[in-house]
Enzyme design. Sequence first.
Site, PDB file in Angstrom:
ATOM      1  N   CYS A  85      54.417   4.331  98.764  1.00 26.83           N
ATOM      2  CA  CYS A  85      53.718   5.520  99.371  1.00 26.83           C
ATOM      3  C   CYS A  85      52.598   4.687 100.651  1.00 26.83           C
ATOM      4  CB  CYS A  85      52.971   6.378  98.334  1.00 26.83           C
ATOM      5  SG  CYS A  85      51.702   7.496  99.107  1.00 26.83           S
ATOM      6  N   ASP A 125      54.611   9.890 110.210  1.00 24.99           N
ATOM      7  CA  ASP A 125      54.149   9.926 108.880  1.00 24.99           C
ATOM      8  C   ASP A 125      53.615  11.529 108.511  1.00 24.99           C
ATOM      9  OD1 ASP A 125      53.372   9.551 106.049  1.00 24.99           O
ATOM     10  OD2 ASP A 125      51.449   9.468 106.888  1.00 24.99           O
ATOM     11  N   SER A 126      53.707  11.678 107.528  1.00 25.74           N
ATOM     12  CA  SER A 126      52.976  13.302 107.009  1.00 25.74           C
ATOM     13  C   SER A 126      51.594  13.502 107.607  1.00 25.74           C
ATOM     14  CB  SER A 126      53.195  13.446 105.509  1.00 25.74           C
ATOM     15  OG  SER A 126      52.460  12.472 104.881  1.00 25.74           O
ATOM     16  N   CYS A 141      56.658   7.474 106.609  1.00 27.77           N
ATOM     17  CA  CYS A 141      56.559   8.215 105.297  1.00 27.77           C
ATOM     18  C   CYS A 141      57.376   7.904 104.020  1.00 27.77           C
ATOM     19  CB  CYS A 141      56.201   9.770 105.525  1.00 27.77           C
ATOM     20  SG  CYS A 141      56.034  10.966 104.337  1.00 27.77           S
ATOM     21  N   HIS A 144      49.820   5.432 101.308  1.00 25.13           N
ATOM     22  CA  HIS A 144      48.427   4.972 100.982  1.00 25.13           C
ATOM     23  C   HIS A 144      48.127   3.775 100.093  1.00 25.13           C
ATOM     24  CE1 HIS A 144      48.544   9.008 102.997  1.00 25.13           C
ATOM     25  NE2 HIS A 144      47.050   9.290 102.842  1.00 25.13           N
ATOM     26  N   GLU A 155      42.180   9.084 100.922  1.00 27.79           N
ATOM     27  CA  GLU A 155      41.686   9.904 101.997  1.00 27.79           C
ATOM     28  C   GLU A 155      40.100  10.096 101.692  1.00 27.79           C
ATOM     29  OE1 GLU A 155      43.855  12.935 103.589  1.00 27.79           O
ATOM     30  OE2 GLU A 155      46.000  11.490 103.934  1.00 27.79           O
TER      31      GLU A 155
HETATM   32  N1  DGL Z   1      52.762   9.822 103.384  1.00 37.67           N
HETATM   33  C1  DGL Z   1      53.400  10.159 101.992  1.00 37.67           C
HETATM   34  C2  DGL Z   1      54.234   9.116 101.364  1.00 37.67           C
HETATM   35  O1  DGL Z   1      54.310   8.045 101.795  1.00 37.67           O
HETATM   36  C3  DGL Z   1      52.018  10.243 101.302  1.00 37.67           C
HETATM   37  C4  DGL Z   1      51.470  11.666 101.649  1.00 37.67           C
HETATM   38  C5  DGL Z   1      52.127  12.936 101.507  1.00 37.67           C
HETATM   39  O2  DGL Z   1      52.309  13.231 100.176  1.00 37.67           O
HETATM   40  O3  DGL Z   1      52.377  13.511 102.295  1.00 37.67           O
HETATM   41  O4  DGL Z   1      55.023   9.439 100.473  1.00 37.67           O
END
Ligand code: DGL
Length: 268
Positions: free
Chosen positions: A185, A11-12, A74, A187, A153
């Site tokens: 997403c 993930d990012s 992600c 989160h 977060e």
């Molecule tokens: N992990 C990203 C997503 O699921 C969210 C956080 C980001 O913008 O990197 O799109």
Amino acid sequence: MSRKAPIGVFDSGLGGLTVFKVLARRMPEESLIYFGDTAHVPYGSKSPEAIARYSSEVARFLAKRGIKLLVVACNTSSAWALPAIRKAVKVPVIGVIEPGARGALGVSRGGRIGIIGTEATVKSGAYEKAIRALKKGARTASAACPLFVPLVEEGWWSGEVVESVARKYLAPLRKARVDTVILGCTHYPYLKPVLARALGSRVRLIDSAEETARETEMILCDLGLRAPRGGRGRREFYASDAPERFRRLARRMLGAGVAKVGLHQFDS
Ligand code: DGL
């Protein structure tokens, strides 16, 4: 490829721990290596080229660690970078978009699907494409919700501020009378109760994490790559920046402590 090899989860940043958590619960015997690209987060506001480049670097790093399959947790990366990632590594790669789209169509009563995600995910139209490929007449509406990631977060998972942001972001989806909404997403699963209140109780919420874990298990079974039952898999964590912050927030997001987070930095 050994059945005991680990599954890579990428993930990012920290959000993909929602996917990690479901994978670990469903398949405790599988070893998991998680990589959070904390040096480059957020991907949601980056260009498609940057998202593809960062994602490929992480995928190559995980491939070198001997993973048998890669889960791109992600949504932004799944929306823009799957072709680049599949070029970069030889192992099977699973993104979150198709499982999420399938899950939504599975429960939708009227075929009116809402999608929420980062700016980049919404702009890509990837969920819409996946939904239409599965069901031609499906109707979709989408909304970018960029403030949700920092709110999660910060630990603001409930309360006045997040409730009011959710009502504002989700108003167009209410207007479009969607019957199902994909949490597109990493989160957003943390905001499920808030989102349910803002959308109304008749709207079904689809958590891509659950759908993706189900699909991962199925693919591993099909390939004969499921780890032997009864054992307990290893858990490893890496971040490309600030591993201590990752460790602190991971405890809150996983609901359990993380012993160690390795640091792996990229040149770009
Ligand atoms: N992990 C990203 C997503 O699921 C969210 C956080 C980001 O913008 O990197 O799109």
